[in-house]
Scaffold this active site. Structure first.
Site, PDB file in Angstrom:
ATOM      1  N   ASN A 140      -3.786  31.698  24.362  1.00 50.69           N
ATOM      2  CA  ASN A 140      -2.750  32.056  25.345  1.00 50.69           C
ATOM      3  C   ASN A 140      -2.446  33.550  25.328  1.00 50.69           C
ATOM      4  O   ASN A 140      -1.422  33.972  25.866  1.00 50.69           O
ATOM      5  CB  ASN A 140      -1.462  31.285  25.043  1.00 50.69           C
ATOM      6  CG  ASN A 140      -1.652  29.780  25.159  1.00 50.69           C
ATOM      7  OD1 ASN A 140      -2.077  29.290  26.202  1.00 50.69           O
ATOM      8  ND2 ASN A 140      -1.380  29.040  24.103  1.00 50.69           N
ATOM      9  N   THR A 192       6.188  34.947  18.401  1.00 51.66           N
ATOM     10  CA  THR A 192       5.982  33.642  19.041  1.00 51.66           C
ATOM     11  C   THR A 192       5.994  32.494  18.026  1.00 51.66           C
ATOM     12  O   THR A 192       5.965  31.334  18.436  1.00 51.66           O
ATOM     13  CB  THR A 192       4.646  33.623  19.798  1.00 51.66           C
ATOM     14  OG1 THR A 192       3.719  34.353  19.005  1.00 51.66           O
ATOM     15  CG2 THR A 192       4.755  34.254  21.165  1.00 51.66           C
ATOM     16  N   LYS A 250     -10.172  33.214  11.999  1.00 49.97           N
ATOM     17  CA  LYS A 250      -9.798  34.038  10.842  1.00 49.97           C
ATOM     18  C   LYS A 250      -9.629  33.084   9.656  1.00 49.97           C
ATOM     19  O   LYS A 250      -9.103  31.991   9.861  1.00 49.97           O
ATOM     20  CB  LYS A 250      -8.468  34.761  11.098  1.00 49.97           C
ATOM     21  CG  LYS A 250      -8.489  35.714  12.286  1.00 49.97           C
ATOM     22  CD  LYS A 250      -7.068  36.174  12.627  1.00 49.97           C
ATOM     23  CE  LYS A 250      -7.054  36.975  13.924  1.00 49.97           C
ATOM     24  NZ  LYS A 250      -5.699  37.381  14.354  1.00 49.97           N
ATOM     25  N   LYS A 260       0.597  30.240  10.445  1.00 47.93           N
ATOM     26  CA  LYS A 260       0.437  31.569  11.039  1.00 47.93           C
ATOM     27  C   LYS A 260      -1.023  31.993  10.987  1.00 47.93           C
ATOM     28  O   LYS A 260      -1.646  31.932   9.926  1.00 47.93           O
ATOM     29  CB  LYS A 260       1.302  32.596  10.292  1.00 47.93           C
ATOM     30  CG  LYS A 260       2.753  32.534  10.698  1.00 47.93           C
ATOM     31  CD  LYS A 260       3.540  33.679  10.127  1.00 47.93           C
ATOM     32  CE  LYS A 260       4.973  33.613  10.603  1.00 47.93           C
ATOM     33  NZ  LYS A 260       5.837  34.574   9.905  1.00 47.93           N
ATOM     34  N   SER A 302      -6.799  38.373  18.641  1.00 45.96           N
ATOM     35  CA  SER A 302      -5.880  37.250  18.396  1.00 45.96           C
ATOM     36  C   SER A 302      -6.610  35.916  18.379  1.00 45.96           C
ATOM     37  O   SER A 302      -7.586  35.724  19.111  1.00 45.96           O
ATOM     38  CB  SER A 302      -4.832  37.234  19.516  1.00 45.96           C
ATOM     39  OG  SER A 302      -4.111  36.022  19.499  1.00 45.96           O
ATOM     40  N   ALA A 303      -6.089  34.983  17.585  1.00 46.97           N
ATOM     41  CA  ALA A 303      -6.648  33.623  17.544  1.00 46.97           C
ATOM     42  C   ALA A 303      -6.174  32.793  18.734  1.00 46.97           C
ATOM     43  O   ALA A 303      -6.730  31.738  19.031  1.00 46.97           O
ATOM     44  CB  ALA A 303      -6.206  32.935  16.260  1.00 46.97           C
ATOM     45  N   ASP A 310      -3.253  42.254  16.085  1.00 43.54           N
ATOM     46  CA  ASP A 310      -3.046  40.824  16.240  1.00 43.54           C
ATOM     47  C   ASP A 310      -1.875  40.680  17.237  1.00 43.54           C
ATOM     48  O   ASP A 310      -1.153  41.644  17.497  1.00 43.54           O
ATOM     49  CB  ASP A 310      -2.700  40.227  14.873  1.00 43.54           C
ATOM     50  CG  ASP A 310      -2.307  38.776  14.950  1.00 43.54           C
ATOM     51  OD1 ASP A 310      -3.002  38.007  15.635  1.00 43.54           O
ATOM     52  OD2 ASP A 310      -1.284  38.392  14.327  1.00 43.54           O
ATOM     53  N   LEU A 311      -1.700  39.501  17.796  1.00 47.02           N
ATOM     54  CA  LEU A 311      -0.630  39.320  18.792  1.00 47.02           C
ATOM     55  C   LEU A 311       0.605  38.629  18.186  1.00 47.02           C
ATOM     56  O   LEU A 311       1.675  39.231  18.041  1.00 47.02           O
ATOM     57  CB  LEU A 311      -1.162  38.487  19.968  1.00 47.02           C
ATOM     58  CG  LEU A 311      -0.134  38.099  21.021  1.00 47.02           C
ATOM     59  CD1 LEU A 311       0.355  39.322  21.793  1.00 47.02           C
ATOM     60  CD2 LEU A 311      -0.725  37.074  21.998  1.00 47.02           C
ATOM     61  N   ASP A 312       0.406  37.336  17.832  1.00 46.58           N
ATOM     62  CA  ASP A 312       1.545  36.529  17.363  1.00 46.58           C
ATOM     63  C   ASP A 312       2.048  37.048  16.012  1.00 46.58           C
ATOM     64  O   ASP A 312       1.298  37.092  15.040  1.00 46.58           O
ATOM     65  CB  ASP A 312       1.105  35.064  17.220  1.00 46.58           C
ATOM     66  CG  ASP A 312       0.668  34.467  18.556  1.00 46.58           C
ATOM     67  OD1 ASP A 312       1.443  34.575  19.519  1.00 46.58           O
ATOM     68  OD2 ASP A 312      -0.434  33.895  18.635  1.00 46.58           O
ATOM     69  N   GLU A 354      -1.914  43.149  11.163  1.00 43.84           N
ATOM     70  CA  GLU A 354      -1.917  41.684  11.014  1.00 43.84           C
ATOM     71  C   GLU A 354      -0.701  41.183  10.257  1.00 43.84           C
ATOM     72  O   GLU A 354      -0.264  41.828   9.303  1.00 43.84           O
ATOM     73  CB  GLU A 354      -3.136  41.276  10.187  1.00 43.84           C
ATOM     74  CG  GLU A 354      -4.224  40.604  10.950  1.00 43.84           C
ATOM     75  CD  GLU A 354      -3.883  39.251  11.544  1.00 43.84           C
ATOM     76  OE1 GLU A 354      -2.874  38.648  11.146  1.00 43.84           O
ATOM     77  OE2 GLU A 354      -4.622  38.781  12.411  1.00 43.84           O
ATOM     78  N   ASP A 355      -0.190  40.022  10.641  1.00 41.06           N
ATOM     79  CA  ASP A 355       0.930  39.439   9.889  1.00 41.06           C
ATOM     80  C   ASP A 355       0.495  38.225   9.060  1.00 41.06           C
ATOM     81  O   ASP A 355       1.296  37.689   8.315  1.00 41.06           O
ATOM     82  CB  ASP A 355       2.055  39.000  10.828  1.00 41.06           C
ATOM     83  CG  ASP A 355       1.657  37.797  11.652  1.00 41.06           C
ATOM     84  OD1 ASP A 355       0.540  37.797  12.199  1.00 41.06           O
ATOM     85  OD2 ASP A 355       2.449  36.842  11.741  1.00 41.06           O
TER      86      ASP A 355
HETATM   87  C1  BG6 Z   1      -2.254  32.502  16.208  1.00 41.20           C
HETATM   88  C2  BG6 Z   1      -0.927  31.955  15.764  1.00 41.20           C
HETATM   89  O1  BG6 Z   1      -2.122  33.833  16.626  1.00 41.20           O
HETATM   90  O2  BG6 Z   1      -2.759  31.714  17.290  1.00 41.20           O
HETATM   91  C3  BG6 Z   1      -1.058  30.488  15.390  1.00 41.20           C
HETATM   92  O3  BG6 Z   1      -0.464  32.700  14.637  1.00 41.20           O
HETATM   93  C4  BG6 Z   1      -1.639  29.717  16.581  1.00 41.20           C
HETATM   94  O4  BG6 Z   1       0.202  29.985  15.025  1.00 41.20           O
HETATM   95  C5  BG6 Z   1      -2.964  30.336  16.991  1.00 41.20           C
HETATM   96  O5  BG6 Z   1      -1.840  28.355  16.233  1.00 41.20           O
HETATM   97  C6  BG6 Z   1      -3.570  29.647  18.218  1.00 41.20           C
HETATM   98  O6  BG6 Z   1      -2.710  29.859  19.294  1.00 41.20           O
HETATM   99  P1  BG6 Z   1      -2.761  29.083  20.684  1.00 41.20           P
HETATM  100  O7  BG6 Z   1      -1.839  29.875  21.560  1.00 41.20           O
HETATM  101  O8  BG6 Z   1      -4.182  29.153  21.170  1.00 41.20           O
HETATM  102  O9  BG6 Z   1      -2.316  27.679  20.447  1.00 41.20           O
HETATM  103 MG    MG Z   2      -0.330  36.698  13.760  1.00 35.96          MG
END
Ligand code: BG6
Ligand code: MG
Length: 220
Positions: A120, A19, A147, A47, A116-117, A11-13, A171-172
């Site tokens: 960005n 972030t 997810k 999250k 990642s969701a 996972d990224l964030d 994953e967090d």
């Molecule tokens: C997840 C984050 O990885 O991505 C969420 O944990 C975030 O907080 C989601 O809302 C979507 O991210 P983005 O960058 O497309 O707004």
């Molecule tokens: Mg995450």
């Protein structure tokens, strides 16, 4: 045993970079502009949650409803704010020992993907200089189901050409661990045992993950 290949999906964030603090600032500004209070505790609940779903939750907490144009407009504003923070990121924001773990897996010729969701994900990876470290990248632009649906991880496994049951997910978020479990993957929670107790293994952060443990994951 040495030529065994597993799929390592990150996972990224909250796993590679922190972030959540930037999401918090951007969501707080938006919520406050609507007269809605927004706390760090509420941010915790966002999250792993998609952008659309996050705004829906904030509106529910604040007991507000918006027209669909206002909704779209606010999502864009939030993302503009968020991108302002992302723009200032650099490699120093990669969380401790992420480089060590990635490099070790690479040295062991293990396929590595991002799951990642976030829409960005690519600009963030570029900012922190990790874009070329992944063999496959699956992000919020590539999937239609968020997810805890396993779509993001299953797509990553397909791109890596590794069976889901041979994949390991870092994953967090509660929803992310659930997604990995539903996909039949080994789930590794990064964070607190209290929150991520449903993961197969939980570590506070990557500094707690030894090479011996990584070898076990590769060879089991
Ligand atoms: C997840 C984050 O990885 O991505 C969420 O944990 C975030 O907080 C989601 O809302 C979507 O991210 P983005 O960058 O497309 O707004
Ligand atoms: Mg995450």
């Amino acid at each position: 045993m040495n030529n065994m290949k597993k799929g390592f999906i990150f996972d990224l964030d909250g796993v590679i970079v922190d972030t959540a603090k930037y999401h918090f600032l951007a969501w707080k500004k938006l919520a406050n502009s609507l007269g809605i209070d927004f706390t760090k505790e509420e941010n915790e609940q966002l999250k792993g949650v998609s952008r659309v779903r996050s705004l829906q939750k904030i509106l529910t907490w604040g007991n507000k409803s918006l027209s669909s144009e206002e909704f779209t407009d606010l999502m864009a504003k939030k993302n503009d704010d968020y991108l302002g923070y992302i723009d200032k990121m650099d490699a120093s924001e990669v969380l401790p020992d992420v480089h060590r773990v990635l490099n070790y897996l690479k040295q062991k010729h293990q396929p590595i993907a991002l799951g990642s969701a976030s829409k960005n994900a690519k600009p963030i990876l570029q900012k922190v200089n990790l874009l070329s470290d992944f063999d496959a990248i699956v992000d919020g632009n590539d999937v239609s189901r968020a997810k805890p649906d396993p779509e993001v991880f299953v797509t990553a496994a397909n791109l890596l050409k590794i069976e889901p049951k041979e994949c390991i997910v870092f994953e967090d978020s509660v929803a992310g661990v659930e997604a990995a479990n539903v996909a039949g993957m080994v789930s590794i929670g990064i964070g607190s045992e209290t929150v991520l107790g449903h993961a197969d293994h939980v570590f506070q952060d990557f500094t707690q993950i030894s090479e011996e443990f990584l070898n076990q994951l590769i060879n089991n």
